[in-house]
Design a protein around this motif. Structure first.
Motif, PDB file in Angstrom:
ATOM      1  N   SER A   1       0.811  -1.215   0.000  1.00 35.92           N
ATOM      2  CA  SER A   1       0.000   0.000   0.000  1.00 35.92           C
ATOM      3  C   SER A   1       0.844   1.264   0.000  1.00 35.92           C
ATOM      4  CB  SER A   1      -0.944   0.007   1.207  1.00 35.92           C
ATOM      5  OG  SER A   1      -0.213   0.153   2.410  1.00 35.92           O
ATOM      6  N   LYS A   2       2.138   1.140   0.317  1.00 39.38           N
ATOM      7  CA  LYS A   2       3.033   2.297   0.314  1.00 39.38           C
ATOM      8  C   LYS A   2       3.639   2.545  -1.067  1.00 39.38           C
ATOM      9  CE  LYS A   2       4.246   1.644   5.192  1.00 39.38           C
ATOM     10  NZ  LYS A   2       3.361   2.745   5.645  1.00 39.38           N
ATOM     11  N   PHE A   3       3.455   1.587  -1.999  1.00 39.78           N
ATOM     12  CA  PHE A   3       3.947   1.780  -3.356  1.00 39.78           C
ATOM     13  C   PHE A   3       3.119   2.885  -4.033  1.00 39.78           C
ATOM     14  CE2 PHE A   3       6.110  -2.503  -4.548  1.00 39.78           C
ATOM     15  CZ  PHE A   3       6.748  -2.534  -3.322  1.00 39.78           C
ATOM     16  N   THR A   4       3.794   3.763  -4.731  1.00 37.00           N
ATOM     17  CA  THR A   4       3.099   4.804  -5.478  1.00 37.00           C
ATOM     18  C   THR A   4       2.746   4.286  -6.875  1.00 37.00           C
ATOM     19  OG1 THR A   4       5.121   5.732  -6.430  1.00 37.00           O
ATOM     20  CG2 THR A   4       4.438   6.544  -4.248  1.00 37.00           C
ATOM     21  N   ILE A   5       1.935   5.050  -7.561  1.00 42.79           N
ATOM     22  CA  ILE A   5       1.591   4.694  -8.939  1.00 42.79           C
ATOM     23  C   ILE A   5       2.855   4.633  -9.790  1.00 42.79           C
ATOM     24  CG2 ILE A   5       0.438   5.550 -11.029  1.00 42.79           C
ATOM     25  CD1 ILE A   5      -1.787   6.616  -9.203  1.00 42.79           C
ATOM     26  N   ASN A   6       3.766   5.579  -9.601  1.00 45.47           N
ATOM     27  CA  ASN A   6       5.024   5.571 -10.363  1.00 45.47           C
ATOM     28  C   ASN A   6       5.888   4.368 -10.009  1.00 45.47           C
ATOM     29  OD1 ASN A   6       4.488   7.893 -11.834  1.00 45.47           O
ATOM     30  ND2 ASN A   6       5.358   9.254 -10.273  1.00 45.47           N
ATOM     31  N   ASP A   7       5.901   3.963  -8.735  1.00 48.87           N
ATOM     32  CA  ASP A   7       6.662   2.769  -8.324  1.00 48.87           C
ATOM     33  C   ASP A   7       6.182   1.546  -9.103  1.00 48.87           C
ATOM     34  OD1 ASP A   7       8.147   4.172  -6.438  1.00 48.87           O
ATOM     35  OD2 ASP A   7       6.767   3.686  -4.794  1.00 48.87           O
ATOM     36  N   LEU A   8       4.883   1.398  -9.217  1.00 49.51           N
ATOM     37  CA  LEU A   8       4.310   0.236  -9.890  1.00 49.51           C
ATOM     38  C   LEU A   8       4.582   0.273 -11.393  1.00 49.51           C
ATOM     39  CD1 LEU A   8       0.926   0.153  -7.941  1.00 49.51           C
ATOM     40  CD2 LEU A   8       2.724  -1.579  -7.814  1.00 49.51           C
ATOM     41  N   ILE A   9       4.446   1.449 -11.989  1.00 51.85           N
ATOM     42  CA  ILE A   9       4.653   1.561 -13.435  1.00 51.85           C
ATOM     43  C   ILE A   9       6.105   1.323 -13.799  1.00 51.85           C
ATOM     44  CG2 ILE A   9       4.600   3.155 -15.398  1.00 51.85           C
ATOM     45  CD1 ILE A   9       2.186   4.517 -14.078  1.00 51.85           C
ATOM     46  N   SER A  10       7.002   1.929 -13.066  1.00 57.28           N
ATOM     47  CA  SER A  10       8.436   1.836 -13.400  1.00 57.28           C
ATOM     48  C   SER A  10       9.049   0.507 -12.972  1.00 57.28           C
ATOM     49  CB  SER A  10       9.201   2.996 -12.753  1.00 57.28           C
ATOM     50  OG  SER A  10       9.098   2.945 -11.335  1.00 57.28           O
ATOM     51  N   GLY A  11       8.432  -0.131 -11.972  1.00 53.25           N
ATOM     52  CA  GLY A  11       9.064  -1.332 -11.432  1.00 53.25           C
ATOM     53  C   GLY A  11       8.617  -2.641 -12.041  1.00 53.25           C
ATOM     54  N   PHE A  12       7.518  -2.637 -12.771  1.00 55.69           N
ATOM     55  CA  PHE A  12       6.970  -3.910 -13.233  1.00 55.69           C
ATOM     56  C   PHE A  12       6.455  -3.789 -14.658  1.00 55.69           C
ATOM     57  CE2 PHE A  12       6.404  -3.454  -8.672  1.00 55.69           C
ATOM     58  CZ  PHE A  12       7.085  -4.571  -8.212  1.00 55.69           C
ATOM     59  N   LYS A  13       7.081  -4.540 -15.548  1.00 60.87           N
ATOM     60  CA  LYS A  13       6.652  -4.574 -16.939  1.00 60.87           C
ATOM     61  C   LYS A  13       5.239  -5.162 -17.014  1.00 60.87           C
ATOM     62  CE  LYS A  13       7.796  -6.456 -21.485  1.00 60.87           C
ATOM     63  NZ  LYS A  13       8.688  -7.362 -22.257  1.00 60.87           N
ATOM     64  N   GLY A  14       4.372  -4.489 -17.732  1.00 60.24           N
ATOM     65  CA  GLY A  14       2.989  -4.943 -17.834  1.00 60.24           C
ATOM     66  C   GLY A  14       2.045  -4.150 -16.956  1.00 60.24           C
ATOM     67  N   ILE A  15       2.607  -3.311 -16.085  1.00 62.43           N
ATOM     68  CA  ILE A  15       1.774  -2.445 -15.245  1.00 62.43           C
ATOM     69  C   ILE A  15       1.840  -1.035 -15.799  1.00 62.43           C
ATOM     70  CG2 ILE A  15       1.393  -1.483 -12.944  1.00 62.43           C
ATOM     71  CD1 ILE A  15       0.744  -4.426 -13.116  1.00 62.43           C
ATOM     72  N   GLY A  16       0.739  -0.616 -16.408  1.00 58.91           N
ATOM     73  CA  GLY A  16       0.632   0.746 -16.894  1.00 58.91           C
ATOM     74  C   GLY A  16      -0.121   1.606 -15.904  1.00 58.91           C
ATOM     75  N   GLU A  17      -0.440   2.792 -16.353  1.00 60.53           N
ATOM     76  CA  GLU A  17      -1.093   3.740 -15.448  1.00 60.53           C
ATOM     77  C   GLU A  17      -2.437   3.220 -14.956  1.00 60.53           C
ATOM     78  OE1 GLU A  17      -1.151   8.366 -15.776  1.00 60.53           O
ATOM     79  OE2 GLU A  17      -2.956   7.629 -16.801  1.00 60.53           O
ATOM     80  N   ALA A  18      -3.252   2.655 -15.855  1.00 60.22           N
ATOM     81  CA  ALA A  18      -4.596   2.196 -15.472  1.00 60.22           C
ATOM     82  C   ALA A  18      -4.522   1.071 -14.440  1.00 60.22           C
ATOM     83  CB  ALA A  18      -5.359   1.724 -16.713  1.00 60.22           C
TER      84      ALA A  18
END
Length: 228
Positions: free
Chosen positions: A62-79
């Motif tokens: 829950s502490k991961f930001t939207i940018n953390d998820l997008i930049s850290g994992f291929k296949g995770i876009g903004e949506a």
């Protein structure tokens, strides 16, 4: 293999429908949120990797930001990142929400007060049920039918289906008499007997049948007309 090629009972959505949401792992729940993986991972595998990066702890995730998820994992876009963050925020808010306080029905007067706001001013008859648990706390109120000024119809199957779906152990039946006369009719007596008998086969108890008007009511339980 793609998730669509898995056995149906192993796919997260199908597994949820078949076995219930509690049967899913955190990764499977997360996979439902993101919907798809990437060229090398299924949605479940990608979800497992995301959780592993969060030490398999949802509070850490829950502490991961939207940018953390997008930049850290291929296949995770903004949506997808927004969906994950929104779901985790909902979880936080649920913990902060007030618990559901269910009213317990301890007397015919309690049942009357439960239904009075729904039925007292109607110019036509309506039939409702309150479904209760073993502690006679109300799980839900369900309108079964609506009739004319003189009567309403009742389908026992609809009443019992509502009780089964709610896993209820008790039923309180209630309908109004717009005329103001709360004396039960022959049809009311027949309905009460039939429902009590049918519910008993399912180990569900008919606790009462209330007939109300504005300011008065009749209770089958108070008059000793149940369990005969």
């Amino acid at each position: 293999m793609k998730i669509k090629e898995w056995a149906e009972e192993d796919r997260p959505r199908e597994k949820m429908l078949l076995k219930g949401v509690v049967s899913l792992s955190d990764a499977e729940l997360l996979a439902i949120l993101i919907g798809s993986g990437n060229s090398k991972e299924t949605a479940v595998q990608l979800s497992q990797r995301i959780l592993n990066a969060a030490d398999n702890n949802l509070n850490v995730l829950s502490k991961f930001t939207i940018n953390d998820l997008i930049s850290g994992f291929k296949g995770i876009g903004e949506a997808k990142a927004i969906s994950i963050c929104a779901a985790l925020e909902l979880g936080k808010r649920r913990n902060l929400a007030d618990p559901i306080l269910r009213s317990a029905i301890q007397s015919s007067h309690d049942a009357y007060l439960l239904f009075h706001p729904l039925l007292c001013d109607l110019p036509h008859e309506e039939l409702w049920v309150a479904l209760t648990n073993r502690a006679t706390k109300v799980i839900s109120k369900v309108r079964i039918s609506q009739g004319g000024t003189g009567e309403t119809t009742a389908d026992l199957r609809i009443i019992l289906k509502a009780a089964i779906n709610a896993l209820a152990t008790g039923i309180i039946l209630c309908h109004n008499h717009p005329s103001g006369n709360t004396r039960p009719s022959a049809q009311d007596d027949t309905l009460t007997r039939q429902l009590e008998k049918a519910a008993r086969l399912l180990e569900i108890k008919l606790l009462d049948h209330i007939i109300l008007s504005d300011g008065a009511y009749f209770s089958y339980a108070d008059e000793g007309r149940l369990g005969l």
